[in-house]
Write a protein that holds these residues in place. Structure first.
Motif, short mmCIF file in Angstrom:
data_model
loop_
_atom_site.label_atom_id
_atom_site.label_comp_id
_atom_site.label_asym_id
_atom_site.label_seq_id
_atom_site.Cartn_x
_atom_site.Cartn_y
_atom_site.Cartn_z
N LEU A 82 0.88 -1.16 0.11
CA LEU A 82 0.13 0.18 -0.03
C LEU A 82 0.91 1.48 -0.14
N SER A 83 0.62 2.03 -0.81
CA SER A 83 1.42 3.39 -1.09
C SER A 83 0.37 4.68 -1.31
N ALA A 84 0.68 5.60 -0.71
CA ALA A 84 0.05 6.75 -0.77
C ALA A 84 0.86 7.98 -1.24
N CYS A 85 0.41 8.95 -2.26
CA CYS A 85 1.18 10.19 -2.55
C CYS A 85 0.20 11.34 -2.71
N VAL A 97 -3.26 9.92 -4.15
CA VAL A 97 -3.28 8.87 -4.97
C VAL A 97 -2.91 7.80 -4.01
N ILE A 98 -3.85 6.74 -4.01
CA ILE A 98 -3.58 5.59 -3.22
C ILE A 98 -3.31 4.40 -4.06
N LYS A 99 -2.13 3.66 -3.92
CA LYS A 99 -2.23 2.43 -4.83
C LYS A 99 -2.01 1.16 -3.80
N LEU A 100 -2.58 0.25 -4.32
CA LEU A 100 -2.76 -1.01 -3.88
C LEU A 100 -2.35 -2.03 -4.90
N GLU A 101 -1.18 -2.72 -4.43
CA GLU A 101 -0.49 -3.84 -5.36
C GLU A 101 -0.59 -5.01 -4.81
#
Length: 111
Positions: A82-85, A97-101
Motif C-alpha cells: 500500500l502506498s499513498a502520495c 493517490v492511493i495504490k494497492l498492489e
C-alpha cells in the motif's frame, strides 16, 4: 484467498515481520503466548524455526509445527503493498493517490 486477504487487511498485515500469528486457524491466545515466550513473534520467526522447535514451544504434537509453517508460508505468498502520495492536477489542486498492489511470491514451500 479472499478470506486470507480480509484477515490480512483487518490486522494490517503487510509483511513477514509484522504478522499476527493468532489469525491462523488453530493458533489462539494460549498458543501465541507460548510461541512468544520462545521468541517466536512474527511470521518470519515461524519460518526460521524448525517444526520440532515450534511443537516443543507449544507443547503440541506432530504435525502442528509443519502445519503452522505451511499456513504462514501460504499467507506470505499473497502480500499487499500500500502506498499513498500527493499529486497536483493541472489546476493546482492536491489529490491523494492511493495504490494497492498485490504481489504473489514464487518461492517454494518450507520443508
Amino acid at each position: 484467498q479472499a478470506l486470507l486477504l480480509r484477515r490480512s487487511l483487518a490486522v494490517s498485515l503487510w509483511g513477514e515481520n509484522d504478522g499476527v500469528l493468532n489469525q491462523i486457524a488453530g493458533v489462539g491466545q494460549d498458543t501465541t503466548a507460548k510461541l512468544r515466550s520462545n521468541n517466536i513473534y512474527t511470521f518470519a520467526d515461524v519460518l526460521s524455526s524448525s517444526s520440532d522447535d515450534i511443537e516443543k514451544a507449544c507443547n503440541r504434537s506432530h504435525p502442528f509445527g509443519n502445519n503452522l509453517r505451511a499456513a504462514v508460508f501460504k499467507i506470505l505468498q499473497h502480500t499487499l503493498k500500500l502506498s499513498a502520495c500527493l499529486e497536483q492536477d493541472e489546476y493546482g489542486q492536491d489529490h491523494v493517490v492511493i495504490k494497492l498492489e498485490r504481489r504473489e511470491s514464487g518461492a517454494n514451500a518450507p520443508g
